[in-house]
Structure formats: C-alpha cells, structure tokens
Design a protein around this motif. Structure first.
Motif, PDB file in Angstrom:
ATOM      1  N   GLU A 221      56.136  47.537 -36.322  1.00 55.24           N
ATOM      2  CA  GLU A 221      55.714  46.199 -36.741  1.00 55.24           C
ATOM      3  C   GLU A 221      55.156  46.408 -38.060  1.00 55.24           C
ATOM      4  O   GLU A 221      55.256  45.570 -38.776  1.00 55.24           O
ATOM      5  CB  GLU A 221      54.539  45.877 -35.603  1.00 55.24           C
ATOM      6  N   VAL A 222      54.512  47.473 -38.257  1.00 50.56           N
ATOM      7  CA  VAL A 222      54.001  47.753 -39.756  1.00 50.56           C
ATOM      8  C   VAL A 222      55.049  47.716 -40.705  1.00 50.56           C
ATOM      9  O   VAL A 222      55.142  46.925 -41.966  1.00 50.56           O
ATOM     10  CB  VAL A 222      53.034  48.748 -39.896  1.00 50.56           C
ATOM     11  N   ASP A 224      58.192  46.126 -40.384  1.00 45.96           N
ATOM     12  CA  ASP A 224      58.682  44.708 -40.288  1.00 45.96           C
ATOM     13  C   ASP A 224      57.767  44.168 -41.392  1.00 45.96           C
ATOM     14  O   ASP A 224      58.483  43.267 -42.169  1.00 45.96           O
ATOM     15  CB  ASP A 224      58.784  44.180 -38.913  1.00 45.96           C
ATOM     16  N   LYS A 225      56.631  44.025 -41.525  1.00 43.94           N
ATOM     17  CA  LYS A 225      55.691  43.221 -42.227  1.00 43.94           C
ATOM     18  C   LYS A 225      55.691  43.754 -43.776  1.00 43.94           C
ATOM     19  O   LYS A 225      56.161  42.968 -44.616  1.00 43.94           O
ATOM     20  CB  LYS A 225      54.033  43.409 -41.763  1.00 43.94           C
ATOM     21  N   ALA A 226      55.984  44.885 -43.884  1.00 42.56           N
ATOM     22  CA  ALA A 226      55.984  45.599 -45.313  1.00 42.56           C
ATOM     23  C   ALA A 226      57.278  45.039 -45.787  1.00 42.56           C
ATOM     24  O   ALA A 226      57.372  44.837 -47.000  1.00 42.56           O
ATOM     25  CB  ALA A 226      55.935  47.096 -45.327  1.00 42.56           C
ATOM     26  N   GLY A 228      59.015  42.448 -45.155  1.00 47.74           N
ATOM     27  CA  GLY A 228      59.357  41.003 -44.834  1.00 47.74           C
ATOM     28  C   GLY A 228      59.787  40.286 -46.142  1.00 47.74           C
ATOM     29  O   GLY A 228      60.711  39.188 -45.855  1.00 47.74           O
ATOM     30  N   GLU A 229      59.474  40.614 -47.166  1.00 53.90           N
ATOM     31  CA  GLU A 229      59.807  39.826 -48.255  1.00 53.90           C
ATOM     32  C   GLU A 229      60.648  40.626 -49.288  1.00 53.90           C
ATOM     33  O   GLU A 229      60.935  40.266 -50.712  1.00 53.90           O
ATOM     34  CB  GLU A 229      58.898  39.363 -49.248  1.00 53.90           C
TER      35      GLU A 229
END
Length: 295
Positions: A221-222, A224-226, A228-229
């Motif tokens: 999950e970390v 995916d967040k990192a 994301g952009e």
C-alpha cells in the motif's frame, strides 16, 4: 506527479581531483548533462595556500598547486569533450576545501556528481570522506560513483528507488522517475518490511503467516501511494521484500543502473545521513543518487 520543467542553463556539477575515481565521475556527469541538455561544470577545489612556498610561487607566477589544478581540470575537460562532443563546458578552480566548495556549488546545480575511491585492504569498502561529507549537506540531488560501477558498458535498463516513510521519499521518487524517463528505463520501487520480534510468539503457522501477510500488504500500500503520481510513459515495477532496507537495496543495486534514496533532514543533526543512506553509499554495486528532503 508532474515532470519538472526543463532547465537547460542549470548545470550538472562534478568534482575533480585528478584521480581515476574522479574521471569515472566525469564520465557519468557528462552523460547526465547530455541527457538533460544541460551544461557541465567541472570544479577543482584545494587549499593551495597551505602548501605553496613564496619563492617557488613567484618563479611559477602562482602557487605550484595552481599549476597542477590547471592540468587536472584540463585533463577532465578533454575527457568530457571526448565522451560528449556536444557539451557546453565550464571549468572552475577555487582555493577552498572541496567539501565547502561542492556544497556551495550544489545550491545552483541540477545535479552534483562525485567519485570516491577505496583506501586499500579492509577499508576498500569505505566511502571517501569528501563524498560522504558533501552528501550530508548537499542542496541538490547528488550522485556518488564508486569503483567498479561499469553499468554504462552493460546497462540494465533499470532505476531503483527505495521507498521509505519520511518526506524525502516523495522527492526521491520524483527524481528516480525522471531519471528513468530520460533513459527509457524501468522504474523499480522497493519497499522493505520486517516483522517485529514481539509479533513472532509460539503460535500456529497460520497465525504467523497472517502477520507476515499484513506487513507485506501494508508495504504494498505504501508503494502504491508513493508511485501514484509517476508520469504516464514511465514503466514502473513495485517490489516488497522482507529484510533490512539497507540489505534489500544493496542487493537490488546489482541489477540497476542507478539506485536512488531520499535523505531525511528533519529532526537530525546537520550533515547526518541516516543509517540507510550511509549503508547503501558504502555497499551499492551501482552509482547512488542521494536526494535531500525538506529541511
């Protein structure tokens, strides 16, 4: 995450000192400058005044170390031009400790590049004091090129970035994504996880596997967040790995052209790199880019 606008007049800066290690750094810096369409700035710094003799200095119309400095930067400039004929090149010599000069140069640079050399025997793995000091104070991303970093001969087509928990991670991912885009390389984001000892009592196997799965899921999950952009067009791979982050990243460096790590600055003494950055700088099998986080 938007790609940074081009800054064609912001230089790539490389420190030179006449060593083979510094010449390898010149090669790397020349390639980087060409990729960015940026000028290359060669910087030689030394405290000539500590060594010069007055009579000899008059005979040579300057300190003898100044004559050596001219030879050093000229040799580095010739090497850079042979490697990348299109480069816009500037050479600078300053009568100052190299640590101070390079940190100051980093204020107006797009990238700072240094080489480093082992010191023989068991100490071969130790990083040069100049590179280590500058990495702890640099204001721009800094790439450290160690002996044996020959990926240009056999490139892997992969940029690896370590994903941590602090604010420097976002800057490191942005930098790594842009480096991957320039090279047409894959961006591999790595997140290490470890199961705390207190969570491993004598329980049935299924319970232990459940705890492991929960930690691995949080790591994913970390990641995916990192990522994301990350800009479209950059191919990304996500990888979680159980183990200490220093070991995981050092292992990943063997199949990478560049390893990128963020250097957290908040809540740490000035110049303190942290164990992860310090560890990968000493152990990486490829050049390491240290990206400073917010101060």
């Amino acid at each position: 995450m938007k790609a940074p606008p081009p800054e064609p007049d912001v230089p790539v800066v490389v420190g030179v000192d006449g060593s083979e290690a510094a010449l390898r750094a010149v090669d790397w810096a020349a390639d980087e400058a060409a990729l960015r369409g940026a000028p290359l700035r060669l910087v030689y710094a030394a405290r000539w005044g500590r060594y010069e003799g007055a009579a000899l200095a008059r005979d040579l119309e300057g300190p003898p170390e100044r004559v050596d400095a001219v030879d050093i930067v000229d040799s580095a400039a010739r090497r850079a031009r042979r490697r990348r004929t299109e480069l816009r090149l500037a050479v600078v010599t300053v009568p100052e400790e190299p640590e101070y000069a390079l940190v100051r140069e980093s204020r107006t640079a797009a990238l700072l590049v240094t080489g480093t050399r082992g010191r023989g025997g068991i100490a071969e793995a130790l990083l040069g004091s100049v590179s280590l000091t500058v990495a702890g104070h640099t204001h721009c991303p800094m790439t450290v090129v160690r002996p044996g970093h020959d990926h240009r001969i056999r490139p892997h087509g992969r940029v690896v970035v370590g994903v941590g928990d602090g604010p420097a991670t976002a800057a490191a991912v942005r930098f790594a994504a842009e480096e991957a885009r320039r090279r047409g390389a894959v961006l591999e984001a790595v997140r290490a996880w470890r199961q705390p000892a207190r969570e491993t009592p004598d329980t049935p196997l299924a319970g232990g596997e459940h705890l492991r799965g929960a930690h691995e899921l949080r790591a994913a999950e970390v990641l995916d967040k990192a990522l994301g952009e990350v800009p479209a067009g950059v191919v990304t791979h996500r990888r979680t790995a159980e183990g200490h982050i220093r070991t995981v990243l050092a292992d990943a460096s063997y199949a990478a052209d560049l390893l990128v790590v963020g250097a957290e600055r908040r809540h740490r003494p000035a110049g303190h790199l942290g164990r992860v950055v310090h560890g990968v700088l000493h152990r990486s099998a490829c050049p390491v880019a240290v990206v400073p986080g917010p101060e």
